[in-house]
Design a protein around this motif. Structure first.
Motif, short mmCIF file in Angstrom:
data_model
loop_
_atom_site.label_atom_id
_atom_site.label_comp_id
_atom_site.label_asym_id
_atom_site.label_seq_id
_atom_site.Cartn_x
_atom_site.Cartn_y
_atom_site.Cartn_z
N PRO A 291 36.58 1.15 16.21
CA PRO A 291 35.97 2.31 16.80
C PRO A 291 37.27 1.61 18.07
CG PRO A 291 34.24 0.52 16.99
CD PRO A 291 35.72 0.44 15.39
N LYS A 292 37.84 1.31 17.72
CA LYS A 292 39.18 0.94 18.67
C LYS A 292 40.21 1.50 18.96
CE LYS A 292 38.09 -4.04 19.60
NZ LYS A 292 38.24 -5.75 20.04
N ASP A 293 40.04 2.10 17.58
CA ASP A 293 41.04 3.28 17.20
C ASP A 293 41.26 4.35 18.41
OD1 ASP A 293 42.53 5.05 16.50
OD2 ASP A 293 41.68 4.67 14.01
N GLU A 294 42.10 4.55 19.20
CA GLU A 294 42.24 5.04 20.38
C GLU A 294 42.62 6.90 19.82
OE1 GLU A 294 45.36 3.45 23.46
OE2 GLU A 294 43.94 1.40 23.38
N ALA A 295 43.07 6.95 19.28
CA ALA A 295 43.31 8.37 18.72
C ALA A 295 42.72 8.77 18.64
CB ALA A 295 44.99 8.22 17.99
N ALA A 296 41.75 8.22 17.06
CA ALA A 296 40.19 9.07 17.08
C ALA A 296 39.55 8.91 17.98
CB ALA A 296 39.94 8.13 15.39
N ALA A 297 39.68 7.98 19.06
CA ALA A 297 38.04 7.99 20.09
C ALA A 297 38.66 9.24 21.11
CB ALA A 297 38.18 6.59 20.66
N GLU A 298 40.28 9.55 21.21
CA GLU A 298 40.70 10.60 22.51
C GLU A 298 39.59 11.59 21.13
OE1 GLU A 298 42.13 13.01 25.18
OE2 GLU A 298 41.58 11.01 25.18
N ARG A 299 40.53 11.77 20.35
CA ARG A 299 40.16 13.23 19.46
C ARG A 299 38.47 13.48 19.66
NH1 ARG A 299 38.90 17.19 18.64
NH2 ARG A 299 39.18 18.47 16.37
N LEU A 300 37.87 12.78 19.26
CA LEU A 300 36.13 12.76 19.32
C LEU A 300 35.94 13.00 20.78
CD1 LEU A 300 34.89 9.44 16.89
CD2 LEU A 300 34.75 12.01 16.48
N ALA A 301 36.85 12.59 22.25
CA ALA A 301 36.54 13.01 22.97
C ALA A 301 36.56 14.12 23.56
CB ALA A 301 37.07 11.72 24.53
N ARG A 302 37.09 15.08 22.93
CA ARG A 302 37.69 15.97 23.29
C ARG A 302 36.56 17.35 23.16
NH1 ARG A 302 42.41 15.55 20.75
NH2 ARG A 302 42.67 16.80 19.55
#
Length: 464
Positions: A291-302
């Motif tokens: 869950p600290k994967d920033e790129a994955a979190a950013e993708r979900l945030a879109r």
């Protein structure tokens, strides 16, 4: 995954001699009639129509044979609630089950809609209208199921209660009354909510997963107000109240709260990502394992459907300012609605917003009373019953617990000590979920496919 194309309990097999349209069963026709009446009654906050809707549903239940003393319409202020008891066999010693829903809807401006919002219209694939999903779908299906079971002579092994609120979309005054002021309802073993949960379909209409809502975020709203002496519009000031408020709104727009997670949300993303595949599914899987994967979190945030699952969100929803076109504004106010991740204090979010706004002259006013509610741990018997209903339509679909990014009546019943799970009969693509927005709609296949959903669950949990 192969889809089951028959609509369980909805359609009779014979066709009329001169029509390609299948004949609706009695249960399907009744459910559609109730649904139409509900959708075509504007129960938004300003109209005050939840009382006539409650009276209408009560009349339907009484006509089906429910004793008058077991069907209560409960006015409260400008709203009303409905409580209907389905009595158990006389020797029952099991705690009751509550079935939740809400009769009100958010406002809909007809001039913005492609179709009249308070008329049930349809095309080949969809029913359209305000409340077709949120939550008149659940209200109609539950009410019709109670009537169906009554007419079939079903006697439950425990009391069953319809518990319909009248202002879930606004102050939840009727919800609080039902959750905290009814000793008979407080005895319930648990509650099943029709207002969330349900199945996800992909763009091809194939089922991916069925979601059981076991938790929800804290709902909080603030009003932020700028005050100013104002003056004549021909003599502009640098400290215009609207400019100051606009700067505050831009600060909120640019702020992202920290990414958060729980074991439940990580498990949800892991299994959903593996089923979904593709770029988005890969991001879900990566986030689940790290869950600290920033790129994955950013993708979900879109993704509007998933951003609320990974962080607290705050967004402006209403604006008002000024008092005359030729006068400088003396006040400007924005309403900011926040959905706070469980465990994050409300005061901490307010402090963050004040720092983001960066203007100590802006007044913060908390509207209402925030409600924090616990996670409802899953029960094997409930999951088995819901699974039987789901698998009658989609035999291989997995059931997953999740946290709702929005808010429902369930928060108050959980806070009152009644475990609550939302298990709607809806199956649809989340990208087509227009609840609270323009041109709200529900697939016809979902409406008819859900007709047996609640009766299967009830027979499993309260059968003789």
């Amino acid at each position: 995954m192969k889809r089951i194309t028959c609509l369980l309990g909805a359609l009779l097999l014979p066709l009329s001699g001169h029509s390609a349209e299948p004949l609706l069963s009695e249960h399907a026709s009744r459910t559609l009639d109730i649904y139409r009446t509900l959708v075509e009654t504007d129960t938004s906050k300003e109209k005050g129509n939840t009382l006539p809707v409650a009276n209408y549903l009560a009349a339907q239940l009484r006509e089906a044979g429910f004793p008058a003393e077991d069907v209560e319409v409960l006015p409260k202020g400008d709203f009303a609630a409905l409580v209907a008891r389905y009595r158990a066999a006389p020797d029952s010693d099991q705690a009751p089950i509550l079935f939740l829903g809400h009769m009100d809807v958010v406002e809909a401006l007809a001039s913005d809609w492609e179709r009249p919002p308070f008329e049930l219209t349809d095309d080949e694939d969809y029913f359209y209208g305000r409340g077709t999903i949120d939550n008149k779908f659940g209200i109609a299906q539950l009410t019709s199921t109670f009537i169906r079971l009554r007419k079939e002579g079903f006697v439950p092994s425990r009391d069953l209660y319809l518990v319909f609120s009248g202002d879930e979309e606004s102050g939840m005054t009727t919800t609080r009354m039902l959750a905290y002021e009814r000793p008979d309802l407080a005895k319930a073993a648990y509650a099943l909510n029709s207002d969330a949960g349900g199945g996800q379909l992909d763009e091809r209409g194939e089922a991916l997963v069925y979601r059981v809502q076991a938790a929800e975020k804290t709902y909080v709203t603030w009003e932020l107000t700028v005050r100013n002496p104002g003056g004549h519009s021909s003599r502009p000031r640098e400290d215009n109240a609207i400019y100051d408020l606009a700067a505050a709104i831009q600060g909120i727009q640019g702020h992202h709260f920290p990414v958060r997670w729980s074991e439940m949300t990580l498990a949800y993303f892991q299994q959903t990502g593996e089923l979904m595949g593709g770029e988005l599914g890969e991001a879900m899987t990566r986030f689940a394992y790290d869950p600290k994967d920033e790129a994955a979190a950013e993708r979900l945030a879109r993704e509007p459907s998933y951003v609320g699952t990974i962080r607290t969100t705050c967004v402006p929803t209403m604006l008002r300012a000024g008092h005359a076109e030729n006068a400088l504004p003396q006040t400007a106010t924005v309403t900011v609605n926040c959905r706070i991740f469980p465990g994050e204090p409300v005061a901490e979010v307010e402090n963050t917003l004040k720092q983001v706004v960066g203007n100590e002259n802006i007044e913060f006013k908390l509207l209402g009373e925030p409600t924090e509610s616990p996670i409802s741990e899953l029960r094997d018997d409930v999951m088995a019953a819901v699974g039987k209903a789901v698998h009658s339509r989609y035999p291989e679909v997995s059931l997953l617990a999740y946290m709702e990014s929005g808010g429902t009546d369930g928060m108050h019943f959980r806070k009152a000590g009644i475990p609550t799970w939302a298990v709607s009969g809806v199956f649809m693509n989340p990208d087509e979920m227009f609840a609270h927005g323009l041109n709200e709609r529900v697939p016809k296949a979902t409406f008819y496919g859900a007709l047996d959903h609640w009766s299967i669950i009830i027979r499993e949990l309260a059968g003789p």
